[in-house]
Design a protein around this motif. Structure first.
Motif, PDB file in Angstrom:
ATOM      1  N   ASP A 105       0.832  -1.197   0.000  1.00 19.34           N
ATOM      2  CA  ASP A 105       0.000   0.000   0.000  1.00 19.34           C
ATOM      3  C   ASP A 105       0.878   1.264   0.000  1.00 19.34           C
ATOM      4  O   ASP A 105       1.801   1.390   0.802  1.00 19.34           O
ATOM      5  N   GLY A 109       0.285   4.340   0.838  1.00 24.82           N
ATOM      6  CA  GLY A 109       0.194   5.143   2.048  1.00 24.82           C
ATOM      7  C   GLY A 109       1.075   4.568   3.157  1.00 24.82           C
ATOM      8  O   GLY A 109       1.809   5.299   3.830  1.00 24.82           O
ATOM      9  N   GLN A 110       1.053   3.258   3.271  1.00 24.78           N
ATOM     10  CA  GLN A 110       1.853   2.580   4.296  1.00 24.78           C
ATOM     11  C   GLN A 110       3.349   2.808   4.044  1.00 24.78           C
ATOM     12  O   GLN A 110       4.108   3.118   4.965  1.00 24.78           O
ATOM     13  N   GLU A 170       4.697   5.216   2.411  1.00 20.82           N
ATOM     14  CA  GLU A 170       5.022   6.627   2.600  1.00 20.82           C
ATOM     15  C   GLU A 170       5.202   6.930   4.087  1.00 20.82           C
ATOM     16  O   GLU A 170       6.078   7.686   4.474  1.00 20.82           O
ATOM     17  N   ARG A 171       4.376   6.298   4.936  1.00 11.08           N
ATOM     18  CA  ARG A 171       4.524   6.497   6.387  1.00 11.08           C
ATOM     19  C   ARG A 171       5.861   5.940   6.860  1.00 11.08           C
ATOM     20  O   ARG A 171       6.511   6.481   7.736  1.00 11.08           O
ATOM     21  N   MET A 172       6.298   4.820   6.227  1.00 13.19           N
ATOM     22  CA  MET A 172       7.552   4.200   6.657  1.00 13.19           C
ATOM     23  C   MET A 172       8.781   4.932   6.129  1.00 13.19           C
ATOM     24  O   MET A 172       9.777   5.085   6.837  1.00 13.19           O
ATOM     25  N   GLY A 200       8.680   7.917   3.889  1.00 14.66           N
ATOM     26  CA  GLY A 200       8.495   9.225   3.279  1.00 14.66           C
ATOM     27  C   GLY A 200       8.334   9.092   1.772  1.00 14.66           C
ATOM     28  O   GLY A 200       7.883   8.052   1.283  1.00 14.66           O
ATOM     29  N   SER A 201       8.771  10.116   1.056  1.00 15.79           N
ATOM     30  CA  SER A 201       8.540  10.134  -0.394  1.00 15.79           C
ATOM     31  C   SER A 201       9.315   9.009  -1.083  1.00 15.79           C
ATOM     32  O   SER A 201       8.969   8.566  -2.168  1.00 15.79           O
ATOM     33  N   GLY A 229       9.362   6.029  -0.260  1.00 14.54           N
ATOM     34  CA  GLY A 229       8.573   4.805  -0.204  1.00 14.54           C
ATOM     35  C   GLY A 229       7.958   4.454  -1.547  1.00 14.54           C
ATOM     36  O   GLY A 229       8.042   3.319  -2.012  1.00 14.54           O
TER      37      GLY A 229
END
Lengths: 370, 377
Positions: A210, A212-213, A215-217, A219-220, A222
């Motif tokens: 995913d 979003g996941q 990106e949370r881990m 950042g960009s 990801g």
């Protein structure tokens, strides 16, 4: 970038160890580790395939490596020699395409998009490169190829040793999917731990993750990692031609004392350095004089100028002044050299550029450094 | 294969295709030249994989065939022979070419013609016809502005745009830009843009010297190759893939100062100043201003070499706008002035760190933009 690219990643097999085995026939077929002495807390810089069979890896402490493989022969690294062989290897690469991006002494990316057809396909081109490297250096190189850097690098690794693996266009994602995420460049132990904790172990799973996941881990970065996992990578092969210094030196057949011969040689070296600066459209701010005495003691003395120069007389003048300061009556020299450092391009001489720095719109596609 | 031709024809043909022979290559056969019978003529071809040159010469063909032989060796040998008939023969299933000319006889070992890199057929992406003299002039006016280092591949090429009845050539190396428009006889069906390596066009220009007939330029459908067909000679070049920078906005639309001078005088004074600029950074300083009460204005071109000396030259100029001062690399100025065919030229600028624009007067098919050098005045 228009059209399909063909990128190769060429990686010499166990480079330092192979050079040692080549130069010293008595080491062939034996486990060889290149690195500092265990007493000096040395680490393994390279291990031959025979040593790898015992679990010896690069960056292991030498003491540990020798415990794993007691019959291993330890060899101190000779970086000058590896540099020399590396230049031969890179010259072979360059004879196929000017677009080569060396990553270290023993590996490089090559963009052979323009040459592929003439060579009868990527595989034939790679085979030819391997044969030529072997002919020139008697060493093996593993080559991976594909539509981009990510695929090429992983393919060269997958084929080692003496490998040749070209990933067909369109097959990138399928090729990557079963591989562990660690195979992806940019995923180190930390990222691996994070991803494993999230249940992502293969590149295929990363490709499906995913956004979003990720990106949370990360950042960009990801999303970029996920693109790479999907076999998408637009990074161009960037030939680096930046040189940090330009030097010219002479080793004398017989030691010389200060006098007209030495001074004349110094001016000749300054002339050579200046000529090479002008060829590269570079100017230097630092002029370094290198002297090796008859007892092998080597010294360098430097002078830094306010204005960069590419003029023979300026460089020779600085070098002579440096020589005047250090030379003592009775000194005998076996080597003299001139190095020009602190280089800057022609722009630094005041030549203005058509494109403002960072003017992305005017920058050719896939090329960030106009 | 068994063919006979005149020494001078073979020597000329080898001289033409010899320009494409590879010097150092991972593909040894590219240092060979292909010799083949082709529809009643002898075809010679060479390629360094960037460009391929083919040339057809007349001869008597007794038996068809093809072979490749080391280009340098063959050319050196043929060039040394008397101007008489040369017989080349290749016995079946052999790679030894036998050459007989007057009282000389030689055997040269070759490589299979089947292993020679195929020269792609370029025929399906549209064809233009161009006057050889105009083409040669256009190439000469832009080719020197292309980048010579490989770090930015698209800039080592010349951007060719076909639109309507115009063909536009553009080259830029980061410090200067040259743009030349050329009128076509026939309107093109659609807009096309390709980047041709400057080296390939420089070779083409050499071949155009003794051409009278129009040159046919053809792209292949996926724009990876271009073919230039001349009389008895064909050049195929790999096109550079990528996007050429949008240069239209690099050409200033306005100017604050403008000087019109004779090209010949401007070039001569630049050459003189460059002698003094040579040991420095190549900086040539230009100032110009209008005259008082209707007298002609003047331009001075000066240079100085640190601790050596200096020089200042002057020429008449028709000046409009503000007095101006601007410094250039003398080499760049000489490059552009040398390719303008006499007449008068305008130098336009809006300030010492703004681009200098050089346009031939009464001719809007060419414009050259050169960036100045920053100096303390």
């Amino acid at each position: 970038m228009a059209g399909q690219r063909t990128i190769l990643h060429a990686d010499m097999d166990a480079f330092y160890a192979s050079v040692e085995q080549r130069d010293r026939p008595e080491l062939r077929g034996r486990p060889v580790v290149v690195g500092g002495a265990p007493e000096a807390r040395g680490v393994v810089a390279a291990a031959s395939y025979e040593a790898r069979a015992f679990g010896v890896r690069s960056a292991l402490p030498m003491s540990r490596a020798l415990r794993l493989c007691p019959e291993a022969v330890r060899v101190s690294p000779r970086f000058d020699r590896y540099g020399e062989v590396s230049r031969q290897v890179m010259a072979v690469f360059r004879s196929m395409t000017p677009l080569i991006e060396p990553l270290s002494l023993d590996e490089a990316f090559l963009d052979i998009t323009m040459q592929t057809t003439a060579h009868g396909g990527a595989e034939a081109a790679a085979r030819r490169l391997k044969a030529e490297v072997r002919r020139v250096t008697a060493l093996n190189v593993s080559i991976g190829g594909g539509a981009n850097k990510t695929v090429a690098k992983i393919a060269s690794d997958a084929g080692k040793p003496d490998g040749l693996l070209i990933v067909a266009a369109g097959a990138e994602r399928a090729f990557l999917a079963p591989l562990p995420i660690r195979a992806l460049s940019g995923i180190g132990p930390k990222a691996e731990a994070l991803l494993t904790a999230a249940g992502i172990r293969t590149i295929g799973e990363l490709a499906e993750a995913d956004a979003g996941q990720l990106e949370r881990m990360f950042g960009s970065r990801g999303v970029q990692l996920r693109e790479m996992a999907r076999g998408i990578d637009q990074r161009p092969v960037e030939p680096v031609q930046e040189r940090k210094s330009i030097s010219a030196e002479t080793t004398f057949a017989h030691d010389v004392v200060d006098g007209s011969d030495l001074r004349q040689e110094l001016r000749r070296l300054a002339d050579e350095a200046a000529r090479r600066l002008r060829e590269r459209r570079m100017r230097a701010r630092t002029i370094v004089l290198k002297l090796r005495y008859s007892n092998f003691r080597t010294i360098t003395r430097r002078a830094t100028r306010a204005q960069p120069t590419d003029e023979r007389d300026v460089i020779a003048g600085e070098a002579e002044r440096l020589l005047d300061v250090v030379v003592e009556p009775g000194d005998r020299f076996r080597l003299i050299g001139v190095t020009c450092g602190h280089l800057s391009g022609l722009e630094a001489s005041g030549q203005l550029s058509l494109w403002a720095p960072g003017d992305a719109r005017a920058t050719p596609a896939g090329d960030a450094k106009l | 294969m068994n063919v006979t031709c005149l020494q001078e024809n073979l020597a000329r043909g080898l001289g033409i295709v010899g320009r494409a022979v590879a010097v150092r290559s991972t593909l040894p056969i590219t240092s060979n030249v292909l010799i083949a019978t082709d529809h009643g003529r002898i075809k010679l071809a060479a390629t360094n994989l960037d460009i391929a040159l083919s040339c057809w010469i007349g001869g008597q063909i007794e038996e068809e065939g093809a072979i490749t032989v080391p280009a340098r060796l063959l050319a050196d040998f043929v060039n040394s022979l008397p101007t008489e008939k040369i017989q080349l023969s290749l016995s079946p299933r052999s790679r030894q070419v036998k050459l007989v000319c007057a009282r000389n006889e030689a055997t040269i070992g070759g490589l299979d013609a089947d292993d020679f890199p195929p020269i792609p057929a370029v025929d399906d992406g549209g064809t233009l016809e161009i006057d050889p003299k105009m083409l040669r002039e256009a190439i000469s006016q832009v080719v020197f502005s292309a980048a010579t280092d490989d770090s930015r591949p698209v800039l080592t090429g010349i951007d060719l745009v076909v639109e309507g009845d115009q063909l536009t050539f553009a080259a830029a190396d980061g410090f200067r830009l040259a743009v030349r428009h050329l009128q076509l006889q026939k309107k093109a069906a659609e807009r096309q843009e390709v980047i041709v390596p400057a080296k390939a066009l420089a070779e083409l220009s050499r071949l155009l010297q003794d051409q009278e007939d129009p040159v046919r330029m053809t792209f292949n459908a996926n724009k990876t190759q271009v073919l230039f067909a001349l009389k008895d000679v064909e050049l195929v070049a790999q096109l550079i893939q990528g996007t050429f920078p949008d240069y239209s906005r690099l050409i200033p639309k306005e100017w604050g100062s403008r000087a019109v001078v004779e090209v010949r005088d401007f070039l001569q004074e630049t050459k003189i100043a460059s002698i003094f600029a040579r040991d420095g950074s190549g900086i040539v300083r230009i100032t110009f201003q209008g005259g008082d009460d209707g007298t002609p204005g003047r331009m001075t071109i000066a240079a100085r070499a640190e601790e050596i000396g200096d020089n200042s030259g002057e020429l008449d100029a028709q000046v409009e706008g503000e007095p101006a001062k601007i410094a250039f690399n003398g080499r760049y100025l000489q490059d552009v002035l040398a390719v303008l065919d006499g007449g008068r030229v305008a130098l336009e600028t809006t300030g010492p760190s703004q681009p200098g624009v050089i346009r031939p007067l009464d001719n809007d098919t060419y414009v050259h933009v050169v960036m100045p050098m920053f100096v303390q005045w």
